[in-house]
Design a protein around this motif. Structure first.
Motif, PDB file in Angstrom:
ATOM      1  N   ALA A  11      12.285 -11.229 -14.636  1.00 13.74           N
ATOM      2  CA  ALA A  11      12.393  -9.817 -14.125  1.00 13.74           C
ATOM      3  C   ALA A  11      13.652  -9.597 -13.781  1.00 13.74           C
ATOM      4  O   ALA A  11      14.388  -8.466 -13.989  1.00 13.74           O
ATOM      5  CB  ALA A  11      11.228  -9.851 -12.913  1.00 13.74           C
ATOM      6  N   GLY A  60       9.829  -0.632  -5.266  1.00 13.26           N
ATOM      7  CA  GLY A  60       8.975   0.434  -6.511  1.00 13.26           C
ATOM      8  C   GLY A  60      10.121   0.324  -7.691  1.00 13.26           C
ATOM      9  O   GLY A  60       9.398  -0.142  -8.675  1.00 13.26           O
ATOM     10  N   TRP A  61      11.424  -0.036  -7.564  1.00 12.22           N
ATOM     11  CA  TRP A  61      11.907  -0.317  -8.743  1.00 12.22           C
ATOM     12  C   TRP A  61      11.689  -1.726  -9.689  1.00 12.22           C
ATOM     13  O   TRP A  61      11.554  -2.006 -10.787  1.00 12.22           O
ATOM     14  CB  TRP A  61      13.435  -0.042  -8.470  1.00 12.22           C
ATOM     15  CG  TRP A  61      14.333  -0.558  -9.531  1.00 12.22           C
ATOM     16  CD1 TRP A  61      14.587   0.243 -10.795  1.00 12.22           C
ATOM     17  CD2 TRP A  61      15.574  -1.565  -9.675  1.00 12.22           C
ATOM     18  NE1 TRP A  61      15.840  -0.269 -11.286  1.00 12.22           N
ATOM     19  CE2 TRP A  61      15.917  -1.519 -10.685  1.00 12.22           C
ATOM     20  CE3 TRP A  61      15.909  -2.462  -8.657  1.00 12.22           C
ATOM     21  CZ2 TRP A  61      17.283  -2.471 -11.011  1.00 12.22           C
ATOM     22  CZ3 TRP A  61      16.886  -3.480  -8.936  1.00 12.22           C
ATOM     23  CH2 TRP A  61      17.633  -3.424 -10.264  1.00 12.22           C
ATOM     24  N   ALA A  71       5.225  -6.929 -14.016  1.00 10.71           N
ATOM     25  CA  ALA A  71       4.108  -6.513 -14.660  1.00 10.71           C
ATOM     26  C   ALA A  71       3.806  -7.145 -15.753  1.00 10.71           C
ATOM     27  O   ALA A  71       4.651  -7.737 -16.590  1.00 10.71           O
ATOM     28  CB  ALA A  71       3.876  -4.893 -14.863  1.00 10.71           C
ATOM     29  N   LYS A  79       8.937  -3.940  -8.965  1.00 13.16           N
ATOM     30  CA  LYS A  79       7.553  -4.249  -9.212  1.00 13.16           C
ATOM     31  C   LYS A  79       7.335  -4.094 -10.735  1.00 13.16           C
ATOM     32  O   LYS A  79       6.531  -5.043 -11.396  1.00 13.16           O
ATOM     33  CB  LYS A  79       6.823  -3.397  -8.552  1.00 13.16           C
ATOM     34  CG  LYS A  79       6.518  -3.801  -7.206  1.00 13.16           C
ATOM     35  CD  LYS A  79       5.132  -3.038  -6.416  1.00 13.16           C
ATOM     36  CE  LYS A  79       4.983  -3.432  -4.998  1.00 13.16           C
ATOM     37  NZ  LYS A  79       4.180  -2.631  -4.317  1.00 13.16           N
ATOM     38  N   PRO A  80       7.761  -3.039 -11.336  1.00 11.56           N
ATOM     39  CA  PRO A  80       7.098  -3.119 -12.941  1.00 11.56           C
ATOM     40  C   PRO A  80       8.001  -4.179 -13.977  1.00 11.56           C
ATOM     41  O   PRO A  80       7.313  -4.464 -14.585  1.00 11.56           O
ATOM     42  CB  PRO A  80       7.903  -1.730 -13.342  1.00 11.56           C
ATOM     43  CG  PRO A  80       8.144  -0.892 -12.309  1.00 11.56           C
ATOM     44  CD  PRO A  80       8.199  -1.869 -11.123  1.00 11.56           C
ATOM     45  N   TYR A  81       8.863  -4.879 -13.277  1.00  6.71           N
ATOM     46  CA  TYR A  81       9.700  -5.849 -13.810  1.00  6.71           C
ATOM     47  C   TYR A  81       8.675  -7.257 -14.095  1.00  6.71           C
ATOM     48  O   TYR A  81       9.087  -8.014 -14.579  1.00  6.71           O
ATOM     49  CB  TYR A  81      10.869  -6.338 -13.542  1.00  6.71           C
ATOM     50  CG  TYR A  81      11.866  -5.222 -13.755  1.00  6.71           C
ATOM     51  CD1 TYR A  81      12.305  -5.259 -15.419  1.00  6.71           C
ATOM     52  CD2 TYR A  81      12.646  -4.179 -13.020  1.00  6.71           C
ATOM     53  CE1 TYR A  81      13.422  -4.013 -15.732  1.00  6.71           C
ATOM     54  CE2 TYR A  81      13.394  -3.239 -13.427  1.00  6.71           C
ATOM     55  CZ  TYR A  81      13.896  -3.037 -14.453  1.00  6.71           C
ATOM     56  OH  TYR A  81      14.851  -2.268 -15.137  1.00  6.71           O
TER      57      TYR A  81
END
Length: 142
Positions: free
Chosen positions: A67, A135-136, A142, A138-140
Motif C-alpha cells: 500500500a 480516506g486517502w 483493499a 484505505k483504498p490502497y
C-alpha cells in the motif's frame, strides 16, 4: 482494543484491521503515510504475543508495504518498536524517501533522510487532516 490503540486515535485513524493487528494512521507524520501497526492484545512484550499474531504479522506487513509503495513511493521503510510511553506491542511504520511527498492535500518532507527518522519534526494532524489521509490510504489496503 487496548489503551495504546485508543491513544493513537482509534477508531478515527483505522486504516486496516486483521484478527490480531490494526493499522492506524499515525496522528503525527514524520513522513507522509506514517502508520502505527498495533497488536490488539494486552501484551506488553513482543514475545508474549500468540503464535497466530506473529504469523499474521507477515500478512499485515506485506499489505502495508504494498500500500505505501503505491501511495507514497518510498525508498526504504522503517519499523520502530519503541514502546517507551505506550506499553502495548506496536510499531511505528515510517516510509522513508528523499525530499517531499504529497497526499490528500498534505506535503511532508522526510527531514531525517538519509539518516534516522526525525520524529521531532512530525507534522501534527488535525481531525480534518486525519480524516482526509485515512480516506486517502484505505483504498490502497483493499
Amino acid at each position: 482494543m487496548n489503551d495504546t490503540i485508543a491513544k493513537f486515535g482509534y477508531p478515527a485513524t483505522l486504516i486496516a484491521e486483521y484478527d490480531h493487528w490494526v493499522v492506524l494512521l499515525r496522528p503525527a507524520q514524520p513522513t507522509l503515510g506514517a502508520l502505527v501497526l498495533a497488536a490488539k492484545s494486552d501484551a506488553t512484550a513482543f514475545g508474549d504475543l500468540l503464535a497466530a499474531a506473529h504469523a499474521e504479522l507477515k500478512v499485515a506487513t506485506s499489505a502495508i508495504e504494498a500500500a505505501l509503495s503505491q501511495a507514497v513511493g518510498y525508498t526504504r521503510i522503517n519499523y520502530l518498536m519503541l514502546m517507551m510511553v505506550d506499553p502495548h506491542v506496536h510499531f511505528h511504520v515510517l516510509p522513508r524517501y528523499d525530499g517531499e511527498r504529497m497526499g490528500a492535500g498534505l506535503a511532508v518532507t522526510d527531514t531525517g533522510w538519509p539518516g534516522p527518522p526525525d520524529l521531532a519534526q512530525a507534522v501534527k494532524l488535525g481531525d480534518a487532516q486525519i480524516a482526509a489521509l485515512t480516506g486517502w490510504l484505505k483504498p490502497y489496503f483493499a
